[in-house]
Design an enzyme around this catalytic site. Sequence first.
Site, PDB file in Angstrom:
ATOM      1  N   GLY A  67       0.835  -1.212   0.000  1.00 28.85           N
ATOM      2  CA  GLY A  67       0.000   0.000   0.000  1.00 28.85           C
ATOM      3  C   GLY A  67       0.858   1.246   0.000  1.00 28.85           C
ATOM      4  N   ASN A  68       0.267   2.379   0.310  1.00 28.65           N
ATOM      5  CA  ASN A  68       1.045   3.616   0.413  1.00 28.65           C
ATOM      6  C   ASN A  68       0.394   4.531   1.453  1.00 28.65           C
ATOM      7  OD1 ASN A  68      -0.878   5.521  -0.977  1.00 28.65           O
ATOM      8  ND2 ASN A  68      -0.597   4.004  -2.589  1.00 28.65           N
ATOM      9  N   HIS A  69       0.978   5.707   1.636  1.00 25.93           N
ATOM     10  CA  HIS A  69       0.578   6.566   2.755  1.00 25.93           C
ATOM     11  C   HIS A  69      -0.597   7.493   2.454  1.00 25.93           C
ATOM     12  CE1 HIS A  69       3.985   5.304   5.089  1.00 25.93           C
ATOM     13  NE2 HIS A  69       4.824   5.635   4.127  1.00 25.93           N
TER      14      HIS A  69
END
Length: 401
Positions: free
Chosen positions: A211-213
Amino acid sequence: MLKGKNILIGISGGIAAYKTPYLVRLFKLAGASVKVILTDSASQFVSPLTLATLSENAVPSSFVNEDDQGSVSWNNHVALALWADIMVVAPATANTLSKMAHGQSDNLLLVTYLSAKCPVFIAPAMDLDMYKHKSTKESLDRLVSFGHAIIPAEDGLLASGLSGAGRMAEPEHIMSFIVNHLREGQPLFGKQVIVTAGPTYEPIDPVRFIGNHSSGLMGYELAKRALKLGAEVILISGPTSLDIEDETIKVIRIRTAVEMNKAVLEYFQDSDIFIGAAAVADYRPAHVHDQKIKKESFANPHIELVKNPDIIAGLAKIKKHQFVLGFALETQDVLKNGTKKLKTKNLDAIVLNSLEDPGAGFGHNTNKIQFLSKKNGLKSFPLKSKSAVATDIWAEILKEL
Ligand code: PMT
């Protein structure tokens, strides 16, 4: 549409007044501040105490107030009228309609109406023959000619036992009439907008993902602003902790890029504007394990990746009339990389944000952007809240349209 608005409700004396407390409740739930004025005869149908409790404001019905000690104060109808962003007369009896149409001012509701500069909505309520009567029709026509909006009475059983047109519109219908009416004057009225927001989670096994932020905030603010500008909004959101209070935004929750692509394709043909604010994973694991991967089972763990669909680039190939706006989050050479994405993805415009700028990108409630358009070139903005950035982005889009 109604959040933060000051709504003044005038209630005249008809049996439908018993429904107006529910209208007060709906407006309050929509985030509006509400004040209510009653005529004397209305207070025989509905209690001022009920309305004061629901509106959280005093409910005046006469020109003056007298307290227990006999001291008298004036109910300032001018201040009340100027306070209002919207005035709603519900129910409006045949008598009140006629007086409003002819400038009579023998009660607090009528003088306040005459002082009002805001949009006025009128919900008539009376027996069917009174509603059909030529004089009622003339009053309504005159009030329309003053620029007021009439919320048509509905068909059904009346207090007289007769059945026909004359019932005050149900409170939910009054509310949606007003919201639609306000929306019609807005620049995005009649346009369908799709906004993607948040990250995508690409599963590795039932526990882990890539995933990412992205928090989703930038996309959510864009969706909320589009609604305020009158659009029909579809928000396709990756996993976030954010919520949208306004139920008129259709929120579709997805987890992966493939799911986001499917949802986007389902709605894109009928849309007018697409904004890709989501941080979509470019790759996903080729195989998703059914069970949690045990660390003992891999001496040399590696994850094979396959490419995800490039959602926005795919849209540029099938688009007809749609305006397609992308985002680019960069860590270096923001203008060079953003310009390349604008061209290779064949977008109409792109919003550039860079992690090189303190307070920009994800992890903040703020952003610092540049808006790069095929038609109008580059425009830079200072660091602002994401809500203010959304306002700037929509102002640029409106110029493009
Ligand atoms: O969510 P927040 O915490 O508020 O943060 C906002 C943000 C930083 C995520 C947002 O402002 C932003 O920049 N979003 C795009 C981030 C990004 O991943 O950019 P990109 O360069 O990878 O992608 C370029 C464009 O292609 C984007 O419009 C993206 O949605 C789209 N894309 C990318 C990959 C892919 N497979 N499909 C896509 O449609």
